[in-house]
Scaffold this motif. Structure first.
Motif, PDB file in Angstrom:
ATOM      1  N   ALA A  53     -56.873  -8.179 -14.728  1.00 30.15           N
ATOM      2  CA  ALA A  53     -56.572  -9.615 -14.638  1.00 30.15           C
ATOM      3  C   ALA A  53     -55.331  -9.875 -13.796  1.00 30.15           C
ATOM      4  O   ALA A  53     -54.405  -9.053 -13.743  1.00 30.15           O
ATOM      5  CB  ALA A  53     -56.365 -10.196 -16.043  1.00 30.15           C
ATOM      6  N   HIS A  54     -55.330 -11.026 -13.151  1.00 29.61           N
ATOM      7  CA  HIS A  54     -54.161 -11.503 -12.397  1.00 29.61           C
ATOM      8  C   HIS A  54     -54.131 -13.018 -12.612  1.00 29.61           C
ATOM      9  O   HIS A  54     -54.457 -13.812 -11.723  1.00 29.61           O
ATOM     10  CB  HIS A  54     -54.308 -11.125 -10.929  1.00 29.61           C
ATOM     11  CG  HIS A  54     -53.063 -11.272 -10.103  1.00 29.61           C
ATOM     12  ND1 HIS A  54     -51.928 -11.925 -10.543  1.00 29.61           N
ATOM     13  CD2 HIS A  54     -52.775 -10.843  -8.834  1.00 29.61           C
ATOM     14  CE1 HIS A  54     -51.010 -11.889  -9.586  1.00 29.61           C
ATOM     15  NE2 HIS A  54     -51.498 -11.238  -8.548  1.00 29.61           N
ATOM     16  N   PRO A  55     -53.748 -13.419 -13.832  1.00 27.43           N
ATOM     17  CA  PRO A  55     -53.970 -14.826 -14.205  1.00 27.43           C
ATOM     18  C   PRO A  55     -53.212 -15.844 -13.370  1.00 27.43           C
ATOM     19  O   PRO A  55     -53.765 -16.899 -13.040  1.00 27.43           O
ATOM     20  CB  PRO A  55     -53.543 -14.871 -15.682  1.00 27.43           C
ATOM     21  CG  PRO A  55     -52.724 -13.645 -15.916  1.00 27.43           C
ATOM     22  CD  PRO A  55     -53.227 -12.618 -14.960  1.00 27.43           C
ATOM     23  N   ALA A 110     -46.641  -2.173  -6.046  1.00 26.78           N
ATOM     24  CA  ALA A 110     -46.083  -2.954  -4.944  1.00 26.78           C
ATOM     25  C   ALA A 110     -46.510  -4.418  -5.017  1.00 26.78           C
ATOM     26  O   ALA A 110     -47.573  -4.739  -5.539  1.00 26.78           O
ATOM     27  CB  ALA A 110     -46.554  -2.364  -3.621  1.00 26.78           C
ATOM     28  N   SER A 111     -45.652  -5.280  -4.517  1.00 23.73           N
ATOM     29  CA  SER A 111     -45.966  -6.714  -4.465  1.00 23.73           C
ATOM     30  C   SER A 111     -45.039  -7.381  -3.463  1.00 23.73           C
ATOM     31  O   SER A 111     -43.851  -7.058  -3.399  1.00 23.73           O
ATOM     32  CB  SER A 111     -45.764  -7.346  -5.848  1.00 23.73           C
ATOM     33  OG  SER A 111     -45.804  -8.748  -5.755  1.00 23.73           O
ATOM     34  N   THR A 112     -45.567  -8.308  -2.694  1.00 31.61           N
ATOM     35  CA  THR A 112     -44.720  -9.183  -1.882  1.00 31.61           C
ATOM     36  C   THR A 112     -44.707 -10.583  -2.496  1.00 31.61           C
ATOM     37  O   THR A 112     -43.663 -11.088  -2.907  1.00 31.61           O
ATOM     38  CB  THR A 112     -45.246  -9.255  -0.431  1.00 31.61           C
ATOM     39  OG1 THR A 112     -45.169  -7.949   0.126  1.00 31.61           O
ATOM     40  CG2 THR A 112     -44.407 -10.212   0.417  1.00 31.61           C
ATOM     41  N   ARG A 113     -45.896 -11.196  -2.597  1.00 32.88           N
ATOM     42  CA  ARG A 113     -45.987 -12.597  -3.025  1.00 32.88           C
ATOM     43  C   ARG A 113     -45.644 -12.797  -4.499  1.00 32.88           C
ATOM     44  O   ARG A 113     -44.832 -13.659  -4.853  1.00 32.88           O
ATOM     45  CB  ARG A 113     -47.413 -13.129  -2.766  1.00 32.88           C
ATOM     46  CG  ARG A 113     -47.724 -13.441  -1.342  1.00 32.88           C
ATOM     47  CD  ARG A 113     -49.178 -13.130  -1.041  1.00 32.88           C
ATOM     48  NE  ARG A 113     -49.307 -11.670  -1.005  1.00 32.88           N
ATOM     49  CZ  ARG A 113     -49.195 -10.958   0.120  1.00 32.88           C
ATOM     50  NH1 ARG A 113     -49.069 -11.578   1.251  1.00 32.88           N
ATOM     51  NH2 ARG A 113     -49.241  -9.640   0.097  1.00 32.88           N
ATOM     52  N   THR A 114     -46.275 -12.045  -5.370  1.00 32.13           N
ATOM     53  CA  THR A 114     -46.160 -12.324  -6.801  1.00 32.13           C
ATOM     54  C   THR A 114     -44.727 -12.112  -7.283  1.00 32.13           C
ATOM     55  O   THR A 114     -44.161 -12.952  -7.990  1.00 32.13           O
ATOM     56  CB  THR A 114     -47.138 -11.426  -7.598  1.00 32.13           C
ATOM     57  OG1 THR A 114     -48.423 -11.497  -6.980  1.00 32.13           O
ATOM     58  CG2 THR A 114     -47.240 -11.875  -9.033  1.00 32.13           C
ATOM     59  N   ARG A 115     -44.125 -10.990  -6.891  1.00 33.02           N
ATOM     60  CA  ARG A 115     -42.778 -10.697  -7.382  1.00 33.02           C
ATOM     61  C   ARG A 115     -41.771 -11.732  -6.880  1.00 33.02           C
ATOM     62  O   ARG A 115     -40.957 -12.241  -7.638  1.00 33.02           O
ATOM     63  CB  ARG A 115     -42.331  -9.293  -6.965  1.00 33.02           C
ATOM     64  CG  ARG A 115     -41.190  -8.769  -7.830  1.00 33.02           C
ATOM     65  CD  ARG A 115     -40.439  -7.631  -7.182  1.00 33.02           C
ATOM     66  NE  ARG A 115     -39.787  -8.002  -5.935  1.00 33.02           N
ATOM     67  CZ  ARG A 115     -38.718  -8.783  -5.836  1.00 33.02           C
ATOM     68  NH1 ARG A 115     -38.169  -9.310  -6.913  1.00 33.02           N
ATOM     69  NH2 ARG A 115     -38.201  -9.065  -4.658  1.00 33.02           N
ATOM     70  N   HIS A 149     -57.344 -16.655   0.666  1.00 37.40           N
ATOM     71  CA  HIS A 149     -57.189 -15.202   0.508  1.00 37.40           C
ATOM     72  C   HIS A 149     -55.942 -15.002  -0.347  1.00 37.40           C
ATOM     73  O   HIS A 149     -54.898 -15.585  -0.043  1.00 37.40           O
ATOM     74  CB  HIS A 149     -57.023 -14.545   1.887  1.00 37.40           C
ATOM     75  CG  HIS A 149     -57.195 -13.052   1.887  1.00 37.40           C
ATOM     76  ND1 HIS A 149     -56.517 -12.206   1.019  1.00 37.40           N
ATOM     77  CD2 HIS A 149     -57.973 -12.241   2.657  1.00 37.40           C
ATOM     78  CE1 HIS A 149     -56.888 -10.958   1.258  1.00 37.40           C
ATOM     79  NE2 HIS A 149     -57.763 -10.947   2.234  1.00 37.40           N
ATOM     80  N   PRO A 150     -56.030 -14.187  -1.409  1.00 37.35           N
ATOM     81  CA  PRO A 150     -54.837 -14.003  -2.238  1.00 37.35           C
ATOM     82  C   PRO A 150     -53.741 -13.193  -1.557  1.00 37.35           C
ATOM     83  O   PRO A 150     -52.588 -13.218  -1.985  1.00 37.35           O
ATOM     84  CB  PRO A 150     -55.370 -13.264  -3.475  1.00 37.35           C
ATOM     85  CG  PRO A 150     -56.604 -12.564  -2.981  1.00 37.35           C
ATOM     86  CD  PRO A 150     -57.189 -13.446  -1.920  1.00 37.35           C
ATOM     87  N   GLY A 151     -54.128 -12.453  -0.490  1.00 35.26           N
ATOM     88  CA  GLY A 151     -53.176 -11.561   0.166  1.00 35.26           C
ATOM     89  C   GLY A 151     -52.967 -10.296  -0.649  1.00 35.26           C
ATOM     90  O   GLY A 151     -53.216 -10.292  -1.849  1.00 35.26           O
ATOM     91  N   VAL A 153     -44.730  -8.664 -15.797  1.00 32.43           N
ATOM     92  CA  VAL A 153     -45.077  -7.247 -15.623  1.00 32.43           C
ATOM     93  C   VAL A 153     -46.317  -7.061 -14.757  1.00 32.43           C
ATOM     94  O   VAL A 153     -47.327  -7.734 -14.945  1.00 32.43           O
ATOM     95  CB  VAL A 153     -45.240  -6.533 -16.985  1.00 32.43           C
ATOM     96  CG1 VAL A 153     -46.351  -7.142 -17.822  1.00 32.43           C
ATOM     97  CG2 VAL A 153     -45.491  -5.039 -16.807  1.00 32.43           C
ATOM     98  N   ARG A 154     -46.188  -6.175 -13.780  1.00 31.20           N
ATOM     99  CA  ARG A 154     -47.344  -5.697 -13.006  1.00 31.20           C
ATOM    100  C   ARG A 154     -47.455  -4.204 -13.233  1.00 31.20           C
ATOM    101  O   ARG A 154     -46.451  -3.474 -13.147  1.00 31.20           O
ATOM    102  CB  ARG A 154     -47.186  -5.990 -11.517  1.00 31.20           C
ATOM    103  CG  ARG A 154     -48.250  -5.277 -10.682  1.00 31.20           C
ATOM    104  CD  ARG A 154     -48.277  -5.695  -9.261  1.00 31.20           C
ATOM    105  NE  ARG A 154     -48.793  -7.045  -9.113  1.00 31.20           N
ATOM    106  CZ  ARG A 154     -49.098  -7.598  -7.938  1.00 31.20           C
ATOM    107  NH1 ARG A 154     -48.932  -6.902  -6.820  1.00 31.20           N
ATOM    108  NH2 ARG A 154     -49.562  -8.820  -7.873  1.00 31.20           N
ATOM    109  N   HIS A 155     -48.678  -3.768 -13.506  1.00 30.59           N
ATOM    110  CA  HIS A 155     -48.868  -2.361 -13.855  1.00 30.59           C
ATOM    111  C   HIS A 155     -50.227  -1.888 -13.367  1.00 30.59           C
ATOM    112  O   HIS A 155     -51.186  -2.668 -13.339  1.00 30.59           O
ATOM    113  CB  HIS A 155     -48.756  -2.193 -15.381  1.00 30.59           C
ATOM    114  CG  HIS A 155     -48.419  -0.810 -15.826  1.00 30.59           C
ATOM    115  ND1 HIS A 155     -49.334   0.214 -15.797  1.00 30.59           N
ATOM    116  CD2 HIS A 155     -47.277  -0.285 -16.315  1.00 30.59           C
ATOM    117  CE1 HIS A 155     -48.756   1.313 -16.255  1.00 30.59           C
ATOM    118  NE2 HIS A 155     -47.504   1.047 -16.571  1.00 30.59           N
TER     119      HIS A 155
HETATM  120  N1   CP Z   1     -51.786 -11.769  -4.268  1.00 28.12           N
HETATM  121  C1   CP Z   1     -50.916 -10.825  -4.677  1.00 28.12           C
HETATM  122  O1   CP Z   1     -50.917 -10.425  -5.839  1.00 28.12           O
HETATM  123  O2   CP Z   1     -50.074 -10.393  -3.707  1.00 28.12           O
HETATM  124  P1   CP Z   1     -48.908  -9.315  -3.935  1.00 28.12           P
HETATM  125  O3   CP Z   1     -49.568  -8.006  -4.233  1.00 28.12           O
HETATM  126  O4   CP Z   1     -48.125  -9.306  -2.656  1.00 28.12           O
HETATM  127  O5   CP Z   1     -48.076  -9.776  -5.094  1.00 28.12           O
END
Ligand code: CP
Length: 335
Positions: A161-163, A79-84, A289-291, A131-133
């Motif tokens: 990592a989350h560069p 799941a992702s809101t911001r990154t995607r 905060h990265p969220g 890609v997020r995995h």
């Molecule tokens: N910071 C971050 O990666 O948020 P998401 O999981 O919403 O993408």
């Protein structure tokens, strides 16, 4: 690692030499898999390139033709809101075509391997994968197996990592504070499960930050964390004293295999950021905060929404930073 293994299940090892994979022989960015090992010059180039896109994003027309004719695939197994969404916006503002794969309705749920997914999408002549995995090393695996000319961007792999998150955090700190060498930065919370913390620590050290602290209970710190180049604190008020930036992290319950903490209430009593606790930091300390944030667990709403918070600016700057990374791996530069 069996290259035909299914997406779920195997722990994919990132490997010790990411720069052999992510940089061209000339030292240019080809993929972005990790911040670890990048030079200060290259990180600064990414931030400077992002600066040109941040200025563009404030204008009425937020689009440049740098990736016209290119196709970017967003492949998110988590799941992702911001990154995607910011990757999608970044690609669209660079004029690329964007394909969002909904993994829950893709053939991954029928057991298709990550490699087969890669091969099939490559057969559609796409140019870049974001890609997020859930498995550490998934982006490295894809980079190792991708056809020449395909770029892989890591949008978060397991605990590793989350560069781009770390880079957008560095961009935010630089925007508000300037010179890193004078700064004290505290990263607070679930360091053990956090790919964001790991990438931030590398980025802060690459940029020669004056002091990098981690603040957490023993149970939420990796073994030998001090070897990453951080000062370790187990008491929040001591860890926050005189800092210029505090980065709060989410408790990652979904990654906890055992009971690391007695209760969220107790955690908030000891490690939650409140206005009163923030008083020991510098008066102009940034709150980041990265969220996603868990209000009332690691951060009080009065602080998350307060005058020192730059949490939403982090999200905004994420678009520019992702535009910078996408344009640089494609070798087309800034706005
Ligand atoms: N910071 C971050 O990666 O948020 P998401 O999981 O919403 O993408």
């Amino acid at each position: 690692m069996n290259p035909g293994a299914t997406a779920a299940g195997d722990i994919l090892q990132p490997g010790p030499l990411p720069n052999r994979l992510q940089l061209t022989p000339e030292g240019r960015l080809r993929h972005l898999l990790t911040v670890e090992g990048l030079s200060r010059e290259l990180v600064t180039e990414i931030l400077d390139t992002a600066e040109s896109f941040a200025n563009m994003n404030e204008k009425a027309v937020k689009k440049v033709p740098l990736l016209r004719g290119k196709t970017v695939v967003n492949l998110f197994f988590e799941a992702s809101t911001r990154t995607r969404t910011t990757f999608e916006l970044a690609a669209k503002r660079l004029s690329a075509d964007v394909l969002n794969i909904n993994v829950s309705t893709s053939s991954a749920v029928k057991g298709e391997s990550l490699l087969d997914t890669l091969r099939n999408l490559e057969a559609m002549n796409v140019d870049m994968f974001v890609v997020r995995h859930q498995e550490s090393g998934a982006a490295h695996f894809m980079a190792r197996h991708a056809e020449p000319g395909i770029n892989i961007l890591n949008a978060g792999d397991g605990r590793h990592a989350h560069p781009t998150q770390a880079l957008l955090d560095m961009f935010t700190i630089r925007r508000f504070k300037g010179d890193f060498t004078r700064l004290k930065v505290a990263i607070v919370g679930d360091i053990l499960h956090s790919r964001v913390a790991r990438s931030q620590i590398h980025a802060l050290n690459i940029l020669q930050t004056g002091e990098v602290r981690v603040v957490a209970p023993h149970s939420l710190l990796p073994a030998q964390v001090q070897d990453l180049g951080v000062q370790v604190f187990h008491d929040l008020e001591q860890g926050l004293r005189d800092v210029d930036v505090v980065i709060m992290l989410r408790l990652q319950r979904e990654r906890m295999e055992h009971a690391h903490l007695p209760s969220e209430h107790e955690y908030f009593q000891l490690f939650g950021l409140t206005r009163r606790r923030l008083h020991v930091a510098q008066p102009d300390c940034l709150v980041m905060h990265p969220g996603p944030a868990n209000r009332g667990v690691e951060i009080d709403s009065a602080v998350a929404d307060g005058a020192q918070s730059v949490i939403l600016q982090q999200v905004t700057f994420g678009i520019a930073v992702r535009m910078a990374v996408m344009s640089m791996v494609m070798g087309v530069g800034g706005a």
